[in-house]
Design an enzyme around this catalytic site. Structure first.
Site, short mmCIF file in Angstrom:
data_model
loop_
_atom_site.label_atom_id
_atom_site.label_comp_id
_atom_site.label_asym_id
_atom_site.label_seq_id
_atom_site.Cartn_x
_atom_site.Cartn_y
_atom_site.Cartn_z
N ILE A 82 0.84 -1.19 0.00
CA ILE A 82 0.00 0.00 0.00
C ILE A 82 0.88 1.25 0.00
CG2 ILE A 82 -1.84 1.25 1.16
CD1 ILE A 82 -2.54 -1.54 -0.07
N LYS A 83 0.60 2.12 -0.94
CA LYS A 83 1.40 3.33 -1.12
C LYS A 83 0.65 4.52 -0.53
CE LYS A 83 4.08 5.22 -5.02
NZ LYS A 83 4.15 5.18 -6.50
N VAL A 84 1.28 5.19 0.43
CA VAL A 84 0.64 6.33 1.09
C VAL A 84 1.56 7.55 1.04
CG1 VAL A 84 -0.62 4.79 2.65
CG2 VAL A 84 1.52 5.82 3.41
#
Length: 217
Positions: A82-84
């Site tokens: 997951i890219k935040v």
């Protein structure tokens, strides 16, 4: 150093896989928009193709929204990361998702201190954007050097994933500095294989080969 391909174009991913140059994939909303397809359809197809890490970026900017999207995308496959964004809410989401066993890539990093915060929060990857810093007359690779040194000083497990790669020199410098990963557009992967002396040498070999007597057929 691992090579990730920075694209949402399935055709480019297939070409990189065929070259043995695709250890993983990074995507972002801008790359997905270029495909003209829905993100979830693209992500499902990439998951079927690529066994390595696949970064899927959230578009929510608040903590609860990031968690909701992150948990949803994490269900698409065990290789989904997951890219935040590197914001206060993003760091909070990193901590929560990491505690839940989800891998996280913290994106839009533009300073070593930001990278330090991401590592403290438990990020799997930090993505320093070298090209965008270069665009404003700052030194993107100097930032990477500082991040690598800080992580070594304190034994952080967070991997340095060099992003916003614009040309082969960025890849070279990332490798020299000991970055764990460079995520590279397919166009730059092609540039890495090219050298004018290689082309000239091949042309000379083929020209000389034509002079070699051939056995009668």
């Amino acid at each position: 150093m691992k090579f990730f391909i920075d694209t949402a174009d399935v055709g480019e991913i297939k070409k990189a896989l065929a070259l043995g140059l695709c250890d993983g994939v990074t995507t972002n909303p801008s790359l997905v928009a270029k495909t003209g397809r829905g993100f979830e359809d693209v992500l499902k197809e990439i998951v079927q193709l690529v066994p390595g890490p696949i970064s899927a970026e959230v578009t929510a900017t608040d903590y609860e929204g990031m968690l909701r999207e992150g948990r949803h995308y994490a269900k698409f496959g065990s290789q989904v990361v997951i890219k935040v964004p590197l914001t206060v809410d993003g760091l909070r989401a990193v901590k929560t998702l990491t505690d839940e066993g989800t891998k996280v890539n913290v994106t839009l990093c533009f300073s070593p201190v930001q990278a330090l915060l991401a590592a403290k929060a438990g990020a799997t990857y930090i993505s320093p954007f070298v090209g965008r810093l270069d665009d404003i007359s700052q030194d993107g690779m100097a930032m990477v050097a500082d991040i690598v040194q800080i992580y070594r000083n304190y034994g952080f497990k967070t991997q340095v994933l060099v992003a916003s790669v614009r040309h082969p020199v960025h890849v070279l410098e990332a490798a020299k500095l000991g970055a764990d990963v460079a995520t590279i557009p397919y166009s730059v992967i092609e540039q890495l294989a090219k050298h004018p002396l290689t082309d000239a040498g091949l042309k000379k070999f083929l020209a000389d080969w034509e002079k070699v007597p051939k056995a009668p057929k």
